[in-house]
Scaffold this active site. Structure first.
Site, PDB file in Angstrom:
ATOM      1  N   ASP A  23     -16.738  16.633  14.955  1.00  0.00           N
ATOM      2  CA  ASP A  23     -16.694  17.170  13.606  1.00  0.00           C
ATOM      3  C   ASP A  23     -15.389  17.629  13.202  1.00  0.00           C
ATOM      4  OD1 ASP A  23     -18.095  17.958  11.256  1.00  0.00           O
ATOM      5  OD2 ASP A  23     -18.275  20.022  12.076  1.00  0.00           O
ATOM      6  N   GLY A  24     -14.973  17.373  11.653  1.00  0.00           N
ATOM      7  CA  GLY A  24     -13.970  17.806  11.283  1.00  0.00           C
ATOM      8  C   GLY A  24     -13.033  16.762  10.797  1.00  0.00           C
ATOM      9  N   TRP A  28      -9.840  17.527   8.376  1.00  0.00           N
ATOM     10  CA  TRP A  28      -8.540  17.139   8.692  1.00  0.00           C
ATOM     11  C   TRP A  28      -7.875  16.360   7.678  1.00  0.00           C
ATOM     12  CZ3 TRP A  28      -6.055  12.545   9.679  1.00  0.00           C
ATOM     13  CH2 TRP A  28      -4.979  12.572  10.341  1.00  0.00           C
ATOM     14  N   HIS A  40     -11.827   9.728   9.360  1.00  0.00           N
ATOM     15  CA  HIS A  40     -12.780   9.107  10.289  1.00  0.00           C
ATOM     16  C   HIS A  40     -11.660   7.991  10.859  1.00  0.00           C
ATOM     17  CE1 HIS A  40     -16.173  10.831   8.654  1.00  0.00           C
ATOM     18  NE2 HIS A  40     -15.964  10.329   7.438  1.00  0.00           N
ATOM     19  N   LEU A 134     -17.994   4.222  33.960  1.00  0.00           N
ATOM     20  CA  LEU A 134     -18.497   5.142  32.790  1.00  0.00           C
ATOM     21  C   LEU A 134     -19.592   4.594  31.847  1.00  0.00           C
ATOM     22  CD1 LEU A 134     -18.034   8.176  31.418  1.00  0.00           C
ATOM     23  CD2 LEU A 134     -16.333   6.747  29.999  1.00  0.00           C
TER      24      LEU A 134
END
Length: 248
Positions: A23-24, A28, A40, A134
């Site tokens: 988020d943010g 930003w 984004h 991963l």
């Protein structure tokens, strides 16, 4: 300052499964006098940083909240750019993930995406399916309530088809039909951007997860910020219903 995880991973408790609400991005970009879209795009660098940090720390699964089922309500131009950015990641970044032995998955209701995007998702998942370093899951058009509802529907269909009985429905059987059923239980849920809520993300999986909230906006969330979150997790006492004395 955070210590270097690579040098102390034998001492720290490393979460097996970490999820992040990224988020943010918009705030930003606005703080820098740019359009929300710029945030984004800048956020992709933070994705690279946390994937690198997760691999270095020995995390087994990393799940990122990229686009919620509620995000369709955002301005049409922003949604369009997000879809284009998603397509870019699938065509460019997935090759890098594959090179680093990372398994890539997309969770959520993909039916609303274009045929081209769905095809690209399937191609990326097939390319990386056998990778073992991963598991990187990206939640797109995902909602925690949708996930639980979808699992319940699958169980109801099995009951209707006489494949199972009502008594066969348990927490474990429902969990087996959720999006992340094959991954380790969620240990740590991180949210950047300063808000203190989980926004319909991994509602089922977060039952016993540790939460970590930070004021850092997502494009500024780098590898050191990720290490700090793991260090905080290391200090938590996870009791799972027991007393502190029992755990010790």
């Amino acid at each position: 300052m955070p210590t270097n995880i690579a040098s102390v991973d034998d001492k720290l408790k490393i979460p097996e499964h970490i999820a992040i609400i990224m988020d943010g991005n918009g705030r930003w970009a606005q703080a820098q006098g740019k359009g929300r879209v710029a945030g984004h795009k800048a956020g992709v660098n933070s994705v690279r940083a946390v994937v690198k940090g997760a691999r270095k720390a020995g995390v087994k699964a990393l799940t990122l909240f990229a686009f919620s089922s509620e995000n369709w309500q955002r301005p049409e131009q922003e949604v369009s750019v997000l879809m284009d950015l998603f397509m870019y990641v699938l065509t460019k970044e997935v090759k890098r993930l594959h090179k680093n032995n990372i398994c890539f998955k997309v969770i959520g209701d993909l039916s609303r995406f274009s045929d081209k995007l769905q095809k690209s998702i399937r191609k990326s998942e097939q390319l990386t399916a056998d990778n073992t370093e991963l598991v990187l899951s990206v939640a797109a058009n995902y909602g925690g309530r949708w996930d639980i509802t979808n699992a319940a529907k699958q169980l109801a269909t099995q009951v209707q088809d006489n494949e199972i009985s009502l008594d066969d429905i348990t927490e474990n059987s429902l969990n087996e039909h959720t999006c992340l059923a094959k991954l380790p239980p969620l240990d740590l849920l991180i949210r950047t951007g300063g808000d203190y809520r989980i926004s319909n993300f991994l509602l089922w999986q977060a039952a016993y997860a540790e939460f970590y909230f930070t004021e850092v906006l997502w494009p500024d969330f780098d590898e050191k910020a990720f290490e700090k979150a793991i260090e905080v997790f290391d200090q938590r006492e996870r009791r799972f219903g027991k007393t502190g004395e029992q755990v010790k």
